[in-house]
Design a protein around this motif. Structure first.
Motif, PDB file in Angstrom:
ATOM      1  N   ALA A 231       0.893  -1.182  -0.101  1.00 53.85           N
ATOM      2  CA  ALA A 231      -0.045   0.015  -0.053  1.00 53.85           C
ATOM      3  C   ALA A 231       0.843   1.321   0.012  1.00 53.85           C
ATOM      4  CB  ALA A 231      -0.836  -0.092   1.168  1.00 53.85           C
ATOM      5  N   LEU A 232       1.911   1.244   0.766  1.00 50.86           N
ATOM      6  CA  LEU A 232       2.830   2.250   0.668  1.00 50.86           C
ATOM      7  C   LEU A 232       3.503   2.578  -0.631  1.00 50.86           C
ATOM      8  CD1 LEU A 232       4.734   4.363   1.921  1.00 50.86           C
ATOM      9  CD2 LEU A 232       6.347   2.717   2.808  1.00 50.86           C
ATOM     10  N   VAL A 233       3.764   1.548  -1.415  1.00 51.10           N
ATOM     11  CA  VAL A 233       4.554   1.706  -2.799  1.00 51.10           C
ATOM     12  C   VAL A 233       3.435   2.224  -3.480  1.00 51.10           C
ATOM     13  CG1 VAL A 233       5.085   0.398  -4.701  1.00 51.10           C
ATOM     14  CG2 VAL A 233       6.048  -0.236  -2.403  1.00 51.10           C
ATOM     15  N   VAL A 248      12.765   0.834   8.231  1.00 50.50           N
ATOM     16  CA  VAL A 248      12.422  -0.662   8.514  1.00 50.50           C
ATOM     17  C   VAL A 248      11.576  -0.825   7.479  1.00 50.50           C
ATOM     18  CG1 VAL A 248      12.814  -0.531  10.734  1.00 50.50           C
ATOM     19  CG2 VAL A 248      10.950   0.180   9.992  1.00 50.50           C
ATOM     20  N   PHE A 249      11.549  -2.469   7.095  1.00 50.64           N
ATOM     21  CA  PHE A 249      10.721  -3.011   5.970  1.00 50.64           C
ATOM     22  C   PHE A 249       9.958  -4.083   6.250  1.00 50.64           C
ATOM     23  CE2 PHE A 249      14.289  -0.418   4.766  1.00 50.64           C
ATOM     24  CZ  PHE A 249      13.910   0.469   3.932  1.00 50.64           C
ATOM     25  N   GLU A 257      10.382  -3.917  -4.561  1.00 49.88           N
ATOM     26  CA  GLU A 257      10.979  -3.251  -5.708  1.00 49.88           C
ATOM     27  C   GLU A 257      10.460  -1.803  -5.929  1.00 49.88           C
ATOM     28  OE1 GLU A 257      13.457  -3.395  -8.841  1.00 49.88           O
ATOM     29  OE2 GLU A 257      13.208  -5.015  -7.111  1.00 49.88           O
ATOM     30  N   GLY A 258       9.497  -1.644  -5.502  1.00 48.62           N
ATOM     31  CA  GLY A 258       9.020  -0.142  -5.988  1.00 48.62           C
ATOM     32  C   GLY A 258       9.404   0.718  -4.789  1.00 48.62           C
ATOM     33  N   ALA A 265      11.558   8.125  -2.076  1.00 47.97           N
ATOM     34  CA  ALA A 265      11.701   7.305  -0.993  1.00 47.97           C
ATOM     35  C   ALA A 265      13.356   7.370  -0.267  1.00 47.97           C
ATOM     36  CB  ALA A 265      11.274   5.982  -0.965  1.00 47.97           C
ATOM     37  N   VAL A 266      13.553   7.712   0.985  1.00 45.97           N
ATOM     38  CA  VAL A 266      14.919   7.593   1.266  1.00 45.97           C
ATOM     39  C   VAL A 266      15.227   6.431   1.973  1.00 45.97           C
ATOM     40  CG1 VAL A 266      16.646   8.722   2.935  1.00 45.97           C
ATOM     41  CG2 VAL A 266      15.216  10.194   1.343  1.00 45.97           C
ATOM     42  N   LEU A 267      15.799   5.498   1.951  1.00 43.97           N
ATOM     43  CA  LEU A 267      15.999   4.159   2.407  1.00 43.97           C
ATOM     44  C   LEU A 267      17.163   3.862   3.370  1.00 43.97           C
ATOM     45  CD1 LEU A 267      14.932   2.253  -1.123  1.00 43.97           C
ATOM     46  CD2 LEU A 267      13.552   3.350   0.810  1.00 43.97           C
TER      47      LEU A 267
END
Ligand code: DGY
Length: 319
Positions: A231-233, A248-249, A257-258, A265-267
């Motif tokens: 949903a976030l993607v 966090v994931f 992938e999205g 998005a900063v990861l």
């Protein structure tokens, strides 16, 4: 390791690879305490096989990898490392918020890749942070530190938490309690700070992202499964929200992938509490909890203190 080696007998292997459940069960045989990290799954099926184990001394404040109920039923003490990582974690949440709002990662890539040929007024224009609204979901110790940082940036701070803070605390933090829906509608920045448990799994899902402003930035330094990542993607791809800062994931270390494709998005790889000072304090705190149990004294950070009274390894005269 040195700290522990000087004080007790330890079984340790320097490897980044975790043990499989059968390996862990085998390796724990005959041990009084194991020191765990959030990458060590300790569900009921594993805990029931940890025969003779007295304690799990966990390095970390979140302990969603451990079935606390099962440990308690089996007379196994569980401790964690609360308190010492609040500031460091909130610092990083704010760093992600700022990086996403002010496009720091994009700017760095822009300069390094030689795209900066001339200056322009609207080049990499981001969003203001000061005087905007910060919405905090989960107002425990880390959430409160986030509120303090928001106040430092002259932000309006809204929060949602299962239990409301006292009026004095709300005043001190300059934070107003609102429903989750109101918070999502009004916040320019939404930051998650709640633990992962049955009540918070997928707390933020499609309908929640749809409530957020198209200019909003979503920050998660809590736990990945608190958010429905698909949903976030979708929210990012379809521009229901403007950006995200994520540490966090849902399926770490695999990242959707999205999200990998989305430059808004900063990861980061689950490093919110990772300053040298704080990670050192966390490991020493876990070691101190373990050593207390080995010495027969009540470990200071027990999550199931009731087990201590009848703990099988407790010396009769210990306090
Ligand atoms: C914590 O303390 O819970 C961090 O996420 C590291 O495990």
């Amino acid at each position: 390791m040195e700290f522990l080696q000087q004080r007790t007998e330890i079984d340790y292997e320097s490897t980044a690879d975790g043990l499989t459940s059968p390996q862990l069960i085998e390796r724990a045989r005959g041990k009084r305490v194991i020191i765990s990290q959030f990458t060590d799954p300790l569900p009921r099926e594993v805990i029931t096989q940890l025969k003779g184990l007295g304690m799990i001394a966990h390095v970390g404040v979140g302990f969603d990898n451990i079935d606390l109920q099962a440990a308690t039923e089996h007379g196994i003490l569980v401790s964690n490392t609360p308190g010492i990582l609040n500031d460091t974690t909130a610092d990083f949440a704010f760093a992600l918020l700022m990086a996403a709002a002010r496009r720091v990662v994009e700017a760095d890539a822009f300069v390094r890749s030689g795209q900066w040929k001339k200056w322009s007024l609207d080049m990499l224009a981001g969003m203001d942070i000061h005087h905007r609204t910060l919405g905090i979901i989960g107002m425990g110790r880390i959430g409160q530190e986030m509120a303090r940082r928001g106040r430092g940036f002259s932000m309006r701070v809204l929060y949602n938490n299962r239990t409301r803070l006292s009026a004095e605390k709300e005043q001190e933090l300059n934070a107003a309690w609102v429903s989750k829906e109101q918070l999502l509608r009004e916040a320019d920045y939404v930051s998650l700070h709640c633990p992962l448990n049955d009540a918070t799994r997928h707390l933020i899902k499609e309908e929640d992202f749809r409530l957020m402003k198209p200019t909003a930035i979503f920050v998660n330094t809590a736990r990945g499964p608190v958010v429905d990542e698909a949903a976030l993607v979708k929210a990012l791809e379809e521009r229901w929200i403007a950006g995200a800062g994520l540490d966090v994931f849902e399926r770490e270390p695999t990242v959707h992938e999205g999200l990998l494709k989305c430059e808004r998005a900063v990861l980061a790889p689950h490093i919110s509490s990772s300053s040298v000072e704080t990670r050192t304090k966390m490991t020493v705190m876990a070691a101190e909890n373990a050593l207390a149990a080995v010495a027969g004294t009540c470990p200071p950070n027990l999550l199931n203190p009731a087990v201590w009274d009848s703990w099988a390894f407790r010396p009769a005269a210990a306090g």
